[in-house]
Structures are given as C-alpha cells and as structure tokens.
Design a protein around this motif. Structure first.
Motif, PDB file in Angstrom:
ATOM      1  N   GLN A 129       1.207  -1.272   0.021  1.00 23.12           N
ATOM      2  CA  GLN A 129      -0.036   0.109  -0.064  1.00 23.12           C
ATOM      3  C   GLN A 129       0.871   1.113  -0.113  1.00 23.12           C
ATOM      4  OE1 GLN A 129      -2.838  -0.145   3.134  1.00 23.12           O
ATOM      5  NE2 GLN A 129      -3.553   2.011   2.576  1.00 23.12           N
ATOM      6  N   ARG A 130       2.061   1.214   0.767  1.00 31.14           N
ATOM      7  CA  ARG A 130       2.600   2.332   0.898  1.00 31.14           C
ATOM      8  C   ARG A 130       3.501   2.657  -0.519  1.00 31.14           C
ATOM      9  NH1 ARG A 130       4.724   0.451   5.895  1.00 31.14           N
ATOM     10  NH2 ARG A 130       6.733   0.088   4.591  1.00 31.14           N
ATOM     11  N   ILE A 131       3.724   1.366  -1.257  1.00 25.12           N
ATOM     12  CA  ILE A 131       4.442   1.638  -2.449  1.00 25.12           C
ATOM     13  C   ILE A 131       3.391   2.155  -3.604  1.00 25.12           C
ATOM     14  CG2 ILE A 131       5.505   0.504  -4.566  1.00 25.12           C
ATOM     15  CD1 ILE A 131       7.019  -1.506  -2.388  1.00 25.12           C
ATOM     16  N   ASN A 132       2.309   1.845  -3.342  1.00 24.27           N
ATOM     17  CA  ASN A 132       1.025   2.242  -4.294  1.00 24.27           C
ATOM     18  C   ASN A 132       0.747   3.662  -4.187  1.00 24.27           C
ATOM     19  OD1 ASN A 132       0.909  -0.197  -5.778  1.00 24.27           O
ATOM     20  ND2 ASN A 132      -0.822  -0.894  -4.321  1.00 24.27           N
ATOM     21  N   GLU A 133       1.175   4.157  -3.098  1.00 20.32           N
ATOM     22  CA  GLU A 133       0.615   5.629  -2.782  1.00 20.32           C
ATOM     23  C   GLU A 133       1.841   6.622  -3.131  1.00 20.32           C
ATOM     24  OE1 GLU A 133       0.046   5.532   1.388  1.00 20.32           O
ATOM     25  OE2 GLU A 133      -2.096   4.850   1.140  1.00 20.32           O
ATOM     26  N   ILE A 134       2.944   5.920  -3.261  1.00 22.95           N
ATOM     27  CA  ILE A 134       3.943   6.884  -4.209  1.00 22.95           C
ATOM     28  C   ILE A 134       3.786   7.645  -5.259  1.00 22.95           C
ATOM     29  CG2 ILE A 134       6.592   7.031  -4.757  1.00 22.95           C
ATOM     30  CD1 ILE A 134       7.111   4.371  -3.096  1.00 22.95           C
ATOM     31  N   ASP A 135       4.173   8.947  -5.074  1.00 25.14           N
ATOM     32  CA  ASP A 135       3.896   9.823  -6.488  1.00 25.14           C
ATOM     33  C   ASP A 135       5.051   9.505  -7.139  1.00 25.14           C
ATOM     34  OD1 ASP A 135       3.634  11.573  -8.397  1.00 25.14           O
ATOM     35  OD2 ASP A 135       3.854  13.266  -6.949  1.00 25.14           O
ATOM     36  N   PHE A 136       5.089   8.801  -8.457  1.00 28.51           N
ATOM     37  CA  PHE A 136       6.152   8.578  -9.191  1.00 28.51           C
ATOM     38  C   PHE A 136       6.623   9.523 -10.273  1.00 28.51           C
ATOM     39  CE2 PHE A 136       5.355   4.272  -7.547  1.00 28.51           C
ATOM     40  CZ  PHE A 136       6.661   4.058  -7.013  1.00 28.51           C
ATOM     41  N   SER A 137       5.911  10.668  -9.872  1.00 29.06           N
ATOM     42  CA  SER A 137       6.301  11.940 -11.023  1.00 29.06           C
ATOM     43  C   SER A 137       7.843  12.531 -10.458  1.00 29.06           C
ATOM     44  CB  SER A 137       5.244  13.051 -10.969  1.00 29.06           C
ATOM     45  OG  SER A 137       5.153  13.406  -9.650  1.00 29.06           O
ATOM     46  N   MET A 138       8.777  11.505 -10.726  1.00 28.35           N
ATOM     47  CA  MET A 138      10.359  11.814 -10.535  1.00 28.35           C
ATOM     48  C   MET A 138      11.361  11.237 -11.272  1.00 28.35           C
ATOM     49  SD  MET A 138      10.667  10.052  -6.498  1.00 28.35           S
ATOM     50  CE  MET A 138       9.136   9.458  -5.972  1.00 28.35           C
ATOM     51  N   PRO A 139      12.461  11.427 -11.170  1.00 32.44           N
ATOM     52  CA  PRO A 139      13.435  10.752 -12.152  1.00 32.44           C
ATOM     53  C   PRO A 139      13.225   9.309 -11.789  1.00 32.44           C
ATOM     54  CG  PRO A 139      14.357  12.954 -11.288  1.00 32.44           C
ATOM     55  CD  PRO A 139      13.088  12.900 -10.521  1.00 32.44           C
ATOM     56  N   PRO A 140      13.460   8.564 -12.714  1.00 36.22           N
ATOM     57  CA  PRO A 140      13.274   6.795 -12.604  1.00 36.22           C
ATOM     58  C   PRO A 140      14.181   6.444 -11.433  1.00 36.22           C
ATOM     59  CG  PRO A 140      13.807   7.422 -14.849  1.00 36.22           C
ATOM     60  CD  PRO A 140      13.629   8.669 -14.278  1.00 36.22           C
ATOM     61  N   LEU A 141      15.322   6.720 -11.437  1.00 40.40           N
ATOM     62  CA  LEU A 141      16.236   6.203 -10.467  1.00 40.40           C
ATOM     63  C   LEU A 141      15.742   6.631  -9.128  1.00 40.40           C
ATOM     64  CD1 LEU A 141      20.044   6.262 -11.611  1.00 40.40           C
ATOM     65  CD2 LEU A 141      18.542   4.282 -11.417  1.00 40.40           C
TER      66      LEU A 141
END
Lengths: 200, 200
Positions: B70-82
């Motif tokens: 759940q915590r991983i799903n909540e991450i906002d992934f709008s950042m550089p891939p690394l």
C-alpha cells in the motif's frame, strides 16, 4: 589431563546436538531437555557443562564460526586471486549440506540474538569477523591492482557482505527460486564488476 | 454488516498485537496467551478469530506485506526514474521505526517458516511478490534505455533482491556497524552501476 579432554569432547558433542535440534525443529525446540536427549546425556549432566541456555547456544555458535574459519585456513591459495576469493566466499554460502546446516543454525541464532541481549556479543563478534574477511577481499583487489579505479573500499565491503548474506538467506529459504548455479553466477559477476576491464 | 466490520477490525487488532509481541520478545514469545494479553482479548476470543497459531501468524504477516504494498502504491512516481526506484526500495529497508519493526517481525516469521511447513506458502508468496517488484525495477531500466548494454536481467534481479535483503538484515541486526547513510549510499551506487555511463 584425560578429564579435560573429555570435558572438551562432551561440550562439542552437546554443541553438535544443539545444531541438530535447531536444524530439525528451529530455535524454539532448542530447550535444554531436547538438546540433552539428542546428545544422549542427562539434563543434569548438560547443566554441568553449560549453566544457561545462552551459554550453550553461544558455545555452539562459536563452534560454527570456528569451523568456517578452519575450512578457510585450509584452502590452498595457489590459484588466480579471483578464484581464491570465490573459493573462500563459497564457505559461507549454503551450497553444500554442511554449509547449509551451518547457515540454518546461524540464521536462527542471529534472529534470536535480536531479543536476547546475552547472545548479542557473539553475534557482533562474528559480524565483525565476517566483515573483516570481506574487507580483505576488497583490499586484496586494490593491492593487486585488479580493482577498478576510484573504488570506494568501505562501501564495497559492506555491499559485498550484504549481497553474500542475502544470497545465503534466499538460497537457504527458497532454493526452488534461487539455484546454486545462480548464486555462483552472481558471485562471479559481482567480483568481476569490482575489477577493471583490462584484467577480465 | 457492522458485525463483519468488527470481525475484520478485531483480526487486525490481534495482528498488530502479534507484531508487538514478536518485536518485543521474539517469535518464541508469540504464544496465543501472550498475544491475547497484548491485544486485550481473552484466549477464547482469540481462538474464535484464529483457530491455529500458524493461521494467526500468516494473517499477521500478510498484513505486513499488504502495508508495504500500500505504501508503495501511494508513492507519487512523477520523479526521475532512479529516484522513484530508490523511493520504492526504501520501503523494504529498516530506515524508519515502522519499517524497522516490519522487518523484525518478517525476519522472525521467515526464520520460523524454515521449520514450520504451514508457514511456507506465505513465505514463498511474499518472496515471489518482492522478486517481482525488483524485476520491474530492472526491466524499467532496460525499457527506458538506462541500463548498461548486455545486462543479464534475471541475474540482476536476484542480485538486487539479495543485496537489499542483506542490507536490511545487517541494518536491523547491527545498526552500529551499518548506518542508514551507508545503506542509502550502497543502494544509490548499486542502481547507478546498472546504468550506462552516459546517463549518469
């Protein structure tokens, strides 16, 4: 004198019985009663050799660590350095029946040390001894001018040590998903990645 | 309907009590009696929700795994891939109090699963789920054309997974010898080593 020899032998016999009990049923089964039964001695006799469970467990685990050291000391190092390193690291990976059993009881011990302060000194001692071994691997690569330039020695020591323990635990827990062949390929590939291109 | 909600809530309350008992005293203390006391319910009531210790432990551990997901799903992934990959992997490293506790109970559970066949299905399920996560990391590097050429995907997945679990266990057991800063530097350096020179 014979009495002292007997004493040492009895303690070792009890230590081996401790490994067997842990390997068969986990740390929870490592009671004084079960270990005495496995060793074929009375509970009273076991208490004569070890007054507490922590003392017995620490002795049994110290013996695991000494066996590993002894096997490493017996290696004939007249081979190319990367092969020698792999040969050495194999001794702390669960690739054979005996190293598998050692890892299993060591893993149980480490886990128990988390909630058992009396076991922590030995857990730390072995952690540092292992880390020292990995430090020698990285420093030897540097000394022999095999390492890639600008290698961060401290970081690579902790990285290699964590990788090997992670592989050991995964290989032990899930051999159906992480084969011995894959463990060896990863070890090989990781060591090569620490070396400069020209030497490979 | 409210009865069903109560049922779910009670089970979760008991699961959290299970984590607390394990984190405080290790798996050996995870008896039905101790867990009931920690949860503030009677032994009879606990047995109503979970008929065996294995069922209770599996439920409690499944909840750990779901919390991480759940915590991983909540991450906002709008950042550089690394950065996104590091952000995700941080969730399975003992860098904060809650992830530290999760790791501690997970480590105890994994160890117990070695000698307790009933716990093995969940142990395998979570192993594969985690491995799948690391597979996505490596495959994303390839897809985004960040990975160094000729990368061996399967090998790098198992290598990354073993490294992260090794760091997690070392950081949990011996934070005095492996700091959070070092864990983060190793993660950073390892991910970069998987990328081609031009993108760094």
């Amino acid at each position: 004198m014979p009495k002292k020899v007997d004493h040492v032998k009895q303690r070792e016999k009890i230590a081996v019985a401790t490994w067997n009990v842990i390997a068969k049923g986990g740390m929870e089964k490592a009671t004084v009663r079960n270990i005495a039964r496995e060793a074929g001695v009375s509970v009273g006799s076991l208490r004569h050799y070890f007054s507490t469970q922590a003392e017995l467990l620490s002795f049994a685990m110290k013996l695991v660590s000494e066996r590993v050291s002894q096997r490493i000391n017996e290696i004939d190092f007249s081979m190319p350095p990367l092969d020698a390193m792999k040969r050495m690291i194999r001794e702390v990976l669960p690739l054979e029946d005996d190293t598998k059993k050692e890892m299993e009881v060591w893993f149980a011990f480490t886990q128990k040390a988390l909630s058992e302060p009396e076991l922590q000194p030995l857990s730390k001692e072995v952690y540092l001894k292992m880390r020292y071994g990995f430090e020698q691997v990285i420093k030897t690569l540097v000394k022999l001018d095999l390492a890639r330039p600008n290698i961060n020695v401290e970081l690579e020591v902790d990285r290699l040590y964590a990788l090997i323990d992670g592989l050991a635990i995964h290989g032990l827990m899930h051999p159906e998903y992480l084969s011995n062949e894959m463990i060896e390929s990863i070890l090989d590939s990781h060591l090569k990645s620490l070396c400069k291109q020209e030497v490979l």
